[in-house]
Write a protein that holds these residues in place. Structure first.
Motif, mmCIF file in Angstrom:
data_model
loop_
_atom_site.group_PDB
_atom_site.id
_atom_site.type_symbol
_atom_site.label_atom_id
_atom_site.label_comp_id
_atom_site.label_asym_id
_atom_site.label_seq_id
_atom_site.Cartn_x
_atom_site.Cartn_y
_atom_site.Cartn_z
ATOM 1 N N ARG A 1 0.828 -1.215 0.000
ATOM 2 C CA ARG A 1 0.000 0.000 0.000
ATOM 3 C C ARG A 1 0.856 1.255 0.000
ATOM 4 O O ARG A 1 0.568 2.236 -0.688
ATOM 5 C CB ARG A 1 -0.935 0.018 1.210
ATOM 6 C CG ARG A 1 -2.139 -0.859 1.016
ATOM 7 C CD ARG A 1 -3.119 -0.817 2.137
ATOM 8 N NE ARG A 1 -3.097 0.406 2.940
ATOM 9 C CZ ARG A 1 -3.737 0.564 4.073
ATOM 10 N NH1 ARG A 1 -4.481 -0.423 4.545
ATOM 11 N NH2 ARG A 1 -3.674 1.680 4.740
ATOM 12 N N PHE A 2 1.937 1.208 0.781
ATOM 13 C CA PHE A 2 2.858 2.343 0.817
ATOM 14 C C PHE A 2 3.493 2.551 -0.566
ATOM 15 O O PHE A 2 3.596 3.687 -1.055
ATOM 16 C CB PHE A 2 3.959 2.107 1.858
ATOM 17 C CG PHE A 2 5.005 3.178 1.872
ATOM 18 C CD1 PHE A 2 4.762 4.406 2.466
ATOM 19 C CD2 PHE A 2 6.243 2.962 1.272
ATOM 20 C CE1 PHE A 2 5.721 5.399 2.463
ATOM 21 C CE2 PHE A 2 7.208 3.953 1.267
ATOM 22 C CZ PHE A 2 6.947 5.173 1.869
ATOM 23 N N LEU B 1 2.293 1.748 -3.520
ATOM 24 C CA LEU B 1 1.291 2.293 -4.439
ATOM 25 C C LEU B 1 1.086 3.796 -4.206
ATOM 26 O O LEU B 1 1.009 4.579 -5.149
ATOM 27 C CB LEU B 1 -0.030 1.537 -4.304
ATOM 28 C CG LEU B 1 -0.014 0.087 -4.799
ATOM 29 C CD1 LEU B 1 -1.339 -0.591 -4.461
ATOM 30 C CD2 LEU B 1 0.266 0.020 -6.283
ATOM 31 N N GLU B 2 0.991 4.182 -2.951
ATOM 32 C CA GLU B 2 0.820 5.603 -2.623
ATOM 33 C C GLU B 2 2.056 6.404 -3.028
ATOM 34 O O GLU B 2 1.961 7.518 -3.547
ATOM 35 C CB GLU B 2 0.542 5.766 -1.119
ATOM 36 C CG GLU B 2 0.150 7.157 -0.707
ATOM 37 C CD GLU B 2 -1.175 7.624 -1.317
ATOM 38 O OE1 GLU B 2 -1.338 8.853 -1.463
ATOM 39 O OE2 GLU B 2 -2.034 6.792 -1.661
ATOM 40 N N TYR B 3 3.217 5.818 -2.804
ATOM 41 C CA TYR B 3 4.483 6.457 -3.175
ATOM 42 C C TYR B 3 4.544 6.667 -4.691
ATOM 43 O O TYR B 3 4.961 7.737 -5.164
ATOM 44 C CB TYR B 3 5.644 5.580 -2.692
ATOM 45 C CG TYR B 3 7.004 6.194 -2.826
ATOM 46 C CD1 TYR B 3 7.377 7.290 -2.053
ATOM 47 C CD2 TYR B 3 7.943 5.675 -3.726
ATOM 48 C CE1 TYR B 3 8.640 7.853 -2.165
ATOM 49 C CE2 TYR B 3 9.199 6.229 -3.846
ATOM 50 C CZ TYR B 3 9.543 7.314 -3.064
ATOM 51 O OH TYR B 3 10.781 7.868 -3.180
ATOM 52 N N LYS C 1 1.952 6.977 -6.680
ATOM 53 C CA LYS C 1 0.979 8.023 -7.008
ATOM 54 C C LYS C 1 1.572 9.411 -6.744
ATOM 55 O O LYS C 1 1.425 10.330 -7.566
ATOM 56 C CB LYS C 1 -0.290 7.871 -6.165
ATOM 57 C CG LYS C 1 -1.216 6.789 -6.612
ATOM 58 C CD LYS C 1 -2.464 6.843 -5.735
ATOM 59 C CE LYS C 1 -3.203 5.531 -5.716
ATOM 60 N NZ LYS C 1 -4.336 5.576 -4.781
ATOM 61 N N LEU C 2 2.210 9.548 -5.595
ATOM 62 C CA LEU C 2 2.823 10.838 -5.247
ATOM 63 C C LEU C 2 3.914 11.205 -6.251
ATOM 64 O O LEU C 2 4.024 12.367 -6.676
ATOM 65 C CB LEU C 2 3.400 10.802 -3.839
ATOM 66 C CG LEU C 2 2.385 10.793 -2.706
ATOM 67 C CD1 LEU C 2 3.076 10.545 -1.373
ATOM 68 C CD2 LEU C 2 1.618 12.100 -2.672
#
Length: 125
Positions: free
Chosen positions: A58-59, A61-63, A65-66
């Motif tokens: 999850r981290f 994927l968020e990374y 996206k950012l």
């Protein structure tokens, strides 16, 4: 300046080049690009470390996206800077045209006044 004071010599970094940027602005853009390149390398390193670790999926994927958002913002910034340069060049070109038009208008006005004086002299004879 009418008081006889002299202006300090113009700093070479304040000179606007043909691209519409000062030397300082060009250096800042180069620093910005190199800083972005460093961020890109760091992103790849961190991403390589996160691949395969399910607990951090999850981290990761968020990374990603950012990072994608940062890249998009950086591209938009470059596009806007390019547009600003183009608009600045257009302003400079138009200012030169205005100066020419004003100079020609003044010359025309002087010619008109001279011709009026000649007409007045001719009528008085």
């Amino acid at each position: 300046i009418t008081s006889g004071a002299t202006l300090p010599p113009k700093d070479r970094d304040d000179t606007v080049g043909s691209d519409g940027l000062t030397q300082k602005e060009r250096e800042q853009l180069n620093l910005s690009s190199s800083a972005f390149d460093a961020l890109e390398r760091d992103f790849r390193e961190v991403l390589n470390e996160l691949v395969g670790d399910k607990s951090l999926e999850r981290f990761r994927l968020e990374y990603e996206k950012l990072h994608h958002t940062l890249k998009k913002a950086h591209e938009n910034e470059k596009r806007l800077i390019k547009k600003c340069r183009e608009l600045n060049a257009e302003i400079v070109a138009n200012a030169a045209k205005i100066q020419t038009a004003l100079r020609l208008s003044l010359q025309d006005q002087n010619s008109i006044n001279l011709l009026k004086k000649e007409i007045d002299k001719a009528w008085k004879m």
